[in-house]
Design a protein around this motif. Structure first.
Motif, mmCIF file in Angstrom:
data_model
loop_
_atom_site.group_PDB
_atom_site.id
_atom_site.type_symbol
_atom_site.label_atom_id
_atom_site.label_comp_id
_atom_site.label_asym_id
_atom_site.label_seq_id
_atom_site.Cartn_x
_atom_site.Cartn_y
_atom_site.Cartn_z
ATOM 1 N N ALA A 115 4.518 2.433 -8.900
ATOM 2 C CA ALA A 115 5.379 3.759 -8.681
ATOM 3 C C ALA A 115 6.727 3.638 -8.952
ATOM 4 O O ALA A 115 7.412 3.375 -7.905
ATOM 5 N N PRO A 116 6.949 3.381 -9.999
ATOM 6 C CA PRO A 116 8.556 2.830 -10.656
ATOM 7 C C PRO A 116 9.618 3.927 -10.487
ATOM 8 O O PRO A 116 10.701 3.624 -10.156
ATOM 9 N N SER A 117 9.163 5.475 -9.946
ATOM 10 C CA SER A 117 10.277 6.181 -9.495
ATOM 11 C C SER A 117 10.567 6.400 -8.159
ATOM 12 O O SER A 117 11.336 7.204 -7.685
ATOM 13 N N LEU A 118 10.039 5.166 -7.052
ATOM 14 C CA LEU A 118 10.114 5.254 -5.615
ATOM 15 C C LEU A 118 11.691 5.407 -5.225
ATOM 16 O O LEU A 118 12.387 4.333 -5.987
ATOM 17 N N ASN A 119 11.916 6.084 -4.516
ATOM 18 C CA ASN A 119 13.216 5.987 -3.914
ATOM 19 C C ASN A 119 13.355 5.464 -2.465
ATOM 20 O O ASN A 119 14.333 5.461 -1.810
ATOM 21 N N SER A 120 12.203 5.686 -1.733
ATOM 22 C CA SER A 120 12.173 5.454 -0.221
ATOM 23 C C SER A 120 10.562 4.925 -0.163
ATOM 24 O O SER A 120 9.710 5.262 -0.413
ATOM 25 N N LEU A 121 10.766 3.546 0.499
ATOM 26 C CA LEU A 121 9.478 2.944 0.503
ATOM 27 C C LEU A 121 9.354 2.169 2.179
ATOM 28 O O LEU A 121 10.252 1.684 2.636
ATOM 29 N N THR A 122 8.217 2.667 2.887
ATOM 30 C CA THR A 122 8.071 2.258 4.218
ATOM 31 C C THR A 122 6.811 1.385 4.325
ATOM 32 O O THR A 122 5.709 2.004 3.892
ATOM 33 N N ILE A 123 6.634 0.249 4.699
ATOM 34 C CA ILE A 123 5.439 -0.522 4.829
ATOM 35 C C ILE A 123 5.512 -1.328 6.165
ATOM 36 O O ILE A 123 6.299 -2.017 6.412
ATOM 37 N N TYR A 124 4.530 -0.834 6.880
ATOM 38 C CA TYR A 124 4.246 -1.646 8.292
ATOM 39 C C TYR A 124 3.019 -2.134 8.360
ATOM 40 O O TYR A 124 1.829 -1.091 8.189
ATOM 41 N N SER A 125 2.835 -3.253 8.546
ATOM 42 C CA SER A 125 1.384 -3.884 8.877
ATOM 43 C C SER A 125 1.253 -4.838 9.775
ATOM 44 O O SER A 125 2.303 -5.762 9.902
ATOM 45 N N GLU A 126 0.159 -4.713 10.404
ATOM 46 C CA GLU A 126 -0.092 -5.816 11.663
ATOM 47 C C GLU A 126 -0.997 -6.863 11.170
ATOM 48 O O GLU A 126 -1.442 -7.894 11.971
ATOM 49 N N PHE A 127 -1.596 -6.857 9.952
ATOM 50 C CA PHE A 127 -2.169 -7.964 9.343
ATOM 51 C C PHE A 127 -2.045 -8.300 7.883
ATOM 52 O O PHE A 127 -1.187 -7.430 7.337
ATOM 53 N N SER A 128 -2.457 -9.392 7.370
ATOM 54 C CA SER A 128 -2.016 -9.899 6.317
ATOM 55 C C SER A 128 -2.807 -9.157 5.105
ATOM 56 O O SER A 128 -4.142 -9.083 5.287
ATOM 57 N N TRP A 129 -2.393 -8.791 3.972
ATOM 58 C CA TRP A 129 -3.150 -8.253 2.880
ATOM 59 C C TRP A 129 -2.358 -8.505 1.767
ATOM 60 O O TRP A 129 -1.080 -8.814 1.629
ATOM 61 N N PHE A 130 -2.934 -8.413 0.376
ATOM 62 C CA PHE A 130 -2.353 -8.711 -0.917
ATOM 63 C C PHE A 130 -1.498 -7.259 -1.312
ATOM 64 O O PHE A 130 -1.982 -6.464 -0.675
ATOM 65 N N CYS A 131 -0.630 -7.469 -1.868
ATOM 66 C CA CYS A 131 0.275 -6.071 -2.495
ATOM 67 C C CYS A 131 0.690 -6.749 -3.729
ATOM 68 O O CYS A 131 1.424 -7.442 -3.800
ATOM 69 N N SER A 132 0.445 -5.816 -4.587
ATOM 70 C CA SER A 132 0.966 -5.911 -5.935
ATOM 71 C C SER A 132 1.767 -4.860 -6.406
ATOM 72 O O SER A 132 1.643 -3.523 -6.088
ATOM 73 N N LEU A 133 2.969 -5.158 -6.682
ATOM 74 C CA LEU A 133 4.379 -4.092 -6.883
ATOM 75 C C LEU A 133 4.835 -4.147 -8.174
ATOM 76 O O LEU A 133 4.886 -5.308 -8.732
#
Length: 426
Positions: free
Chosen positions: A221-239
């Motif tokens: 999502a290259p047009s993002l101007n606001s990002l919130t990420i909250y996680s209680e466990f480990s996971w992979f994330c590709s950005l």
């Protein structure tokens, strides 16, 4: 004559739109003027619980047939587990035929089958699905040409492919809000939405099962101007790179900082809770950052990140809370959310970071306890921040007045390099 009856009709309709529909209907008993006003209310709120579902469903049928609003702005359906799929299908079709713009479905821990016509609704602007398992979603021919906001709160789908197909059918989507449990059926949640501007992801750990390597998010999502990420466990994330990012709020568990290598560096306002270890190569240079909220569990790498924020003006230390809407907070507040309350150590930088000599104007500390680490850090900023104008300390509410007074005296006597710096202690 009552004062409410003297109000303009559009204002009365706005008032009636804010209460459950069954209550707006009862206002027809007030006077002749009120007799038909409820039929013109453009926002419908129906709560169909477990008790007397048949009676409640008849009310919904009747109101939809009698409603005369030019455009149906919104319809909210809160359904019990015994809600009829046929009724849901009928009500949704009627709403679509009335040009509905906002739809909300809440069906706690039960399957929800929506009509195929919903997935090609041309007027829908906001779609909210809460606490349901969505079934019979078409994999092709999904098109929401007007949908701007999609809110999925603890909603599950039967496969990863369904999520991808759903989002691909939202060409103008600007806001996506996803909250889910760790045991969801969807493992890899792919967000490929070029138009997306605001993304919120909240992952809550449920149960003690280990997460697989395939659990996570792919975010393009290259047009993002606001990002919130909250996680209680480990996971992979590709950005991908997000050059328009303005705000980012990120809380991840132990050792997950490498997932954001270079992807957040365009942010102007940043909230971080990334527990150590932290690889310096994953930081990048935040050359646009002016405001940083740092969780008190991340103090041991405060010096490291300060060396990469040359324009920082506001630095705030606070126990991290996900920056999310009250609606989400109300839904997840019963879930276990572990923020941690320990203060880690910090290592004083070998040289004074550039932001302290040229740009830092405000330092705030929320829930200050007066530990040795906290005291050393505040004194360091007072001693080395040449442009500092304000240091605001809000002590922990449970600390008694005598201890607070002692803390104040310690900080007030500390050396200040900035003659303009004010110390505020509450």
């Amino acid at each position: 004559m009552d004062r409410i009856s003297l109000l303009p009709e559009d204002l009365i309709l706005k008032i009636l739109s804010s209460v459950p529909t069954k209550f707006s209907v009862t206002t027809s008993l007030l006077s002749k003027r009120w007799c038909y006003l409820w039929k013109h209310v453009p926002k419908l709120l129906f709560y169909l619980g477990h008790s007397d579902y048949q009676r409640a469903s008849r009310l919904v049928h009747t109101f939809l047939l009698l409603n005369k609003a030019p455009v149906l702005e919104s319809m909210h359906l809160s359904l019990g587990q015994n809600g009829s799929s046929i009724d849901i299908d009928t009500w949704t079709r009627v709403a679509i035929s009335r040009g509905v713009r906002n739809l909300l479905y809440f069906r706690f821990s039960a399957t929800l089958r929506l009509p195929r016509s919903l997935y090609t609704c041309e007027t829908l602007v906001t779609l909210t699905l809460i606490a349901a398992i969505i079934v019979d979603v078409p994999l092709t021919n999904i098109c929401f040409p007007s949908l701007k906001a999609l809110i999925l709160l603890f909603v599950d789908f039967l496969s990863d492919e369904i999520v991808s197909s759903l989002l691909c059918g939202c060409p103008v989507l600007t806001e996506l809000n996803v909250s889910r449990f760790s045991n969801a059926r969807v493992k890899t949640f792919t967000v490929f939405v070029p138009s997306l501007q605001c993304l919120t992801i909240i992952d809550i750990k449920k149960g003690s099962q280990a997460q697989g390597d395939d659990v996570g998010f792919v975010i393009k999502a290259p047009s993002l101007n606001s990002l919130t990420i909250y996680s209680e466990f480990s996971w992979f994330c590709s950005l991908v790179k997000m050059p328009y990012l303005v705000k980012a709020n990120v809380k991840l568990p132990h050792g997950d900082s490498k997932k954001f290598k270079g992807c957040l560096t365009s942010a102007k306002h940043l909230s971080l809770c990334l527990q150590p270890p932290l690889d310096p190569s994953h930081i990048g240079v935040f050359d646009q950052l002016v405001s940083l909220n740092l969780c008190t569990c991340s103090l041991d790498w405060c010096g490291l990140i300060l060396r990469h924020t040359p324009k920082l003006r506001v630095l705030r230390f606070v126990l991290f809370r996900a920056n999310v809407s009250p609606k989400i907070v109300n839904i997840i507040k019963k879930c276990r959310m572990s923020y941690g309350d320990s203060i880690t150590q910090w290592e004083q930088p070998s040289s004074v970071p550039q932001c302290l000599t040229s740009s830092l104007e405000t330092v705030e500390w929320i829930d200050y306890k007066g530990t040795q680490t906290e005291k050393e850090m505040v004194m360091y900023f007072l001693k080395n921040s040449r442009q500092l104008k304000k240091v605001s300390i809000r002590s922990l509410a449970s600390i008694n007045l005598n201890e607070k007074h002692k803390m104040l005296l310690e900080l007030a006597s500390a050396q200040r390099i900035s003659s303009e710096c004010r110390l505020l202690f509450t």
